[in-house]
Design an enzyme around this catalytic site. Structure first.
Site, PDB file in Angstrom:
ATOM      1  N   TYR A 172       0.834  -1.213   0.000  1.00  0.00           N
ATOM      2  CA  TYR A 172       0.000   0.000   0.000  1.00  0.00           C
ATOM      3  C   TYR A 172       0.871   1.266   0.000  1.00  0.00           C
ATOM      4  O   TYR A 172       0.635   2.196  -0.780  1.00  0.00           O
ATOM      5  CB  TYR A 172      -0.899  -0.040   1.236  1.00  0.00           C
ATOM      6  N   LYS A 232       1.116   4.233  -2.846  1.00  0.00           N
ATOM      7  CA  LYS A 232       0.799   5.639  -2.565  1.00  0.00           C
ATOM      8  C   LYS A 232       2.012   6.532  -2.823  1.00  0.00           C
ATOM      9  O   LYS A 232       1.861   7.675  -3.272  1.00  0.00           O
ATOM     10  CB  LYS A 232       0.293   5.792  -1.126  1.00  0.00           C
TER      11      LYS A 232
HETATM   12  P1  NAP Z   1     -13.251   2.553   1.010  1.00  0.00           P
HETATM   13  O1  NAP Z   1     -14.293   2.990   1.984  1.00  0.00           O
HETATM   14  O2  NAP Z   1     -12.719   1.158   1.087  1.00  0.00           O
HETATM   15  O3  NAP Z   1     -13.783   2.852  -0.479  1.00  0.00           O
HETATM   16  C1  NAP Z   1     -13.008   2.513  -1.588  1.00  0.00           C
HETATM   17  C2  NAP Z   1     -13.869   2.595  -2.821  1.00  0.00           C
HETATM   18  O4  NAP Z   1     -13.052   2.188  -3.959  1.00  0.00           O
HETATM   19  C3  NAP Z   1     -15.069   1.653  -2.781  1.00  0.00           C
HETATM   20  O5  NAP Z   1     -16.200   2.315  -3.325  1.00  0.00           O
HETATM   21  C4  NAP Z   1     -14.625   0.506  -3.655  1.00  0.00           C
HETATM   22  O6  NAP Z   1     -15.684  -0.196  -4.288  1.00  0.00           O
HETATM   23  C5  NAP Z   1     -13.817   1.231  -4.705  1.00  0.00           C
HETATM   24  N1  NAP Z   1     -12.939   0.342  -5.459  1.00  0.00           N
HETATM   25  C6  NAP Z   1     -12.152  -0.645  -4.967  1.00  0.00           C
HETATM   26  N2  NAP Z   1     -11.515  -1.265  -5.987  1.00  0.00           N
HETATM   27  C7  NAP Z   1     -11.911  -0.644  -7.129  1.00  0.00           C
HETATM   28  C8  NAP Z   1     -11.604  -0.829  -8.507  1.00  0.00           C
HETATM   29  N3  NAP Z   1     -10.770  -1.778  -8.911  1.00  0.00           N
HETATM   30  N4  NAP Z   1     -12.183  -0.008  -9.418  1.00  0.00           N
HETATM   31  C9  NAP Z   1     -13.053   0.944  -9.020  1.00  0.00           C
HETATM   32  N5  NAP Z   1     -13.396   1.161  -7.740  1.00  0.00           N
HETATM   33  C10 NAP Z   1     -12.825   0.376  -6.809  1.00  0.00           C
HETATM   34  O7  NAP Z   1     -11.964   3.497   1.083  1.00  0.00           O
HETATM   35  P2  NAP Z   1     -11.774   4.971   1.724  1.00  0.00           P
HETATM   36  O8  NAP Z   1     -11.312   4.799   3.110  1.00  0.00           O
HETATM   37  O9  NAP Z   1     -12.945   5.826   1.409  1.00  0.00           O
HETATM   38  O10 NAP Z   1     -10.493   5.434   0.879  1.00  0.00           O
HETATM   39  C11 NAP Z   1     -10.603   6.142  -0.346  1.00  0.00           C
HETATM   40  C12 NAP Z   1      -9.207   6.462  -0.828  1.00  0.00           C
HETATM   41  O11 NAP Z   1      -8.506   7.192   0.183  1.00  0.00           O
HETATM   42  C13 NAP Z   1      -8.357   5.236  -1.142  1.00  0.00           C
HETATM   43  O12 NAP Z   1      -7.520   5.475  -2.253  1.00  0.00           O
HETATM   44  C14 NAP Z   1      -7.514   5.076   0.113  1.00  0.00           C
HETATM   45  O13 NAP Z   1      -6.304   4.396  -0.130  1.00  0.00           O
HETATM   46  C15 NAP Z   1      -7.280   6.533   0.471  1.00  0.00           C
HETATM   47  N6  NAP Z   1      -6.940   6.727   1.880  1.00  0.00           N
HETATM   48  C16 NAP Z   1      -7.798   6.319   2.879  1.00  0.00           C
HETATM   49  C17 NAP Z   1      -7.428   6.490   4.207  1.00  0.00           C
HETATM   50  C18 NAP Z   1      -8.314   6.070   5.352  1.00  0.00           C
HETATM   51  O14 NAP Z   1      -7.862   6.146   6.519  1.00  0.00           O
HETATM   52  N7  NAP Z   1      -9.546   5.641   5.125  1.00  0.00           N
HETATM   53  C19 NAP Z   1      -6.189   7.059   4.513  1.00  0.00           C
HETATM   54  C20 NAP Z   1      -5.345   7.457   3.481  1.00  0.00           C
HETATM   55  C21 NAP Z   1      -5.741   7.279   2.160  1.00  0.00           C
HETATM   56  P3  NAP Z   1     -16.504  -1.372  -3.531  1.00  0.00           P
HETATM   57  O15 NAP Z   1     -17.440  -0.659  -2.606  1.00  0.00           O
HETATM   58  O16 NAP Z   1     -17.197  -2.104  -4.610  1.00  0.00           O
HETATM   59  O17 NAP Z   1     -15.473  -2.196  -2.810  1.00  0.00           O
END
Ligand code: NAP
Length: 247
Positions: free
Chosen positions: A155, A159
């Site tokens: 991961y 990133k």
């Molecule tokens: P999340 O709740 O897991 O949502 C991720 C979304 O991406 C879901 O809608 C998922 O679809 C979709 N997805 C997964 N694989 C995909 C693919 N191959 N093609 C298209 N869509 C896809 O994640 P989040 O926490 O909101 O995070 C969003 C972004 O912020 C990510 O890039 C994550 O790495 C980044 N981020 C998050 C955090 C944190 O603490 N949450 C911190 C730093 C960075 P499904 O619903 O169908 O699975």
């Protein structure tokens, strides 16, 4: 409203940070396109909520890691909406494990979706951004792309790659009036981090200078700023949204 009439595409926009971003951009007048790997039925509540806000919103099923799917979807969106003004590369996954025990397939799938997926989206929209001589590309990195994190080599590498990709494309597209930036969230309360135990969550909160995890809205607000004219001279930047965690 700051984004009246702008067309915004948010990958993985049906839940979490992506959906909060859709709502924030819609509140500023943007037309919202959600692409997500889930089926239309699962994304329907998100689309309905945006439409209930008075926004134009449409869902396309698309896997960011599949170039053919991405190209077909971007072409269909350009055909229907005339172009894309704001691209938010949000879709992402985690497959955490120490390198010693990590499955090679878990390394590859995280790179394929997080990094190659971001590249695929940029590649598929690049020409139209060049032609329009304006636009915003905003990608979701992470603080662990800056600091590294034990158990998240795949991961963190994905990133960190997004940060290099962002800065390179910012240099390529700067003269065309297109800004390319990344945000680096810390720990944000979404389904992605919900899997952590309460004990781990508490110990994480203790390490954050602001003593709390962020909300999806904390991230959406900064993305909205980068998408607006207020950020028209900001490019190649990585903005941490982490309550001070990685300073
Ligand atoms: P999340 O709740 O897991 O949502 C991720 C979304 O991406 C879901 O809608 C998922 O679809 C979709 N997805 C997964 N694989 C995909 C693919 N191959 N093609 C298209 N869509 C896809 O994640 P989040 O926490 O909101 O995070 C969003 C972004 O912020 C990510 O890039 C994550 O790495 C980044 N981020 C998050 C955090 C944190 O603490 N949450 C911190 C730093 C960075 P499904 O619903 O169908 O699975």
């Amino acid at each position: 409203m700051k984004l009246e009439g702008k067309v915004a595409l948010v990958t993985g926009g049906s839940r979490g940070i992506g959906f909060a971003t859709c709502k924030k951009l819609a509140s500023e007048g943007a037309v919202i396109i959600i692409t997500d790997i889930c089926d239309e039925e699962k994304a329907a509540p998100a689309i309905k909520e945006l439409q209930d806000m008075g926004a134009t919103a449409k869902f396309y099923r698309s896997d960011v890691s599949d170039m053919a799917s991405v190209t077909e979807t971007v072409e269909a969106i350009i055909q229907e909406f005339g172009g894309i003004d704001i691209l938010v590369n949000n879709a992402g996954i985690t497959r955490d494990m120490l390198v010693l025990k990590m499955e090679d397939s878990d390394f590859s799938s995280v790179i394929d979706i997080n990094l190659k997926g971001t590249y695929n989206m940029i590649k598929a929209t690049y020409k139209q951004f060049m032609k329009r001589r304006s636009g915003r590309i905003i990608s979701l990195a992470s603080v662990v792309g800056l600091t590294g994190n034990a158990g998240q080599a795949n991961y963190s590498a994905s990133k960190a790659g997004i940060i290099g990709l962002t800065k390179s494309v910012a240099k390529e597209l700067g003269a065309r009036g297109v800004t390319v930036n990344a945000v680096a969230p810390g720990y944000i309360a979404t389904e992605m981090t919900e899997v952590l135990s309460d004990k781990v969550k508490k110990s994480i909160d203790a390490t954050i200078p602001m003593k709390r995890r962020g909300t999806p809205e904390d991230v959406a607000n900064v993305i909205c700023f980068l998408a607006s004219d207020d950020a028209s001279y900001v490019t190649g930047e990585v903005i941490r949204i982490d309550g001070g965690l990685a300073m």
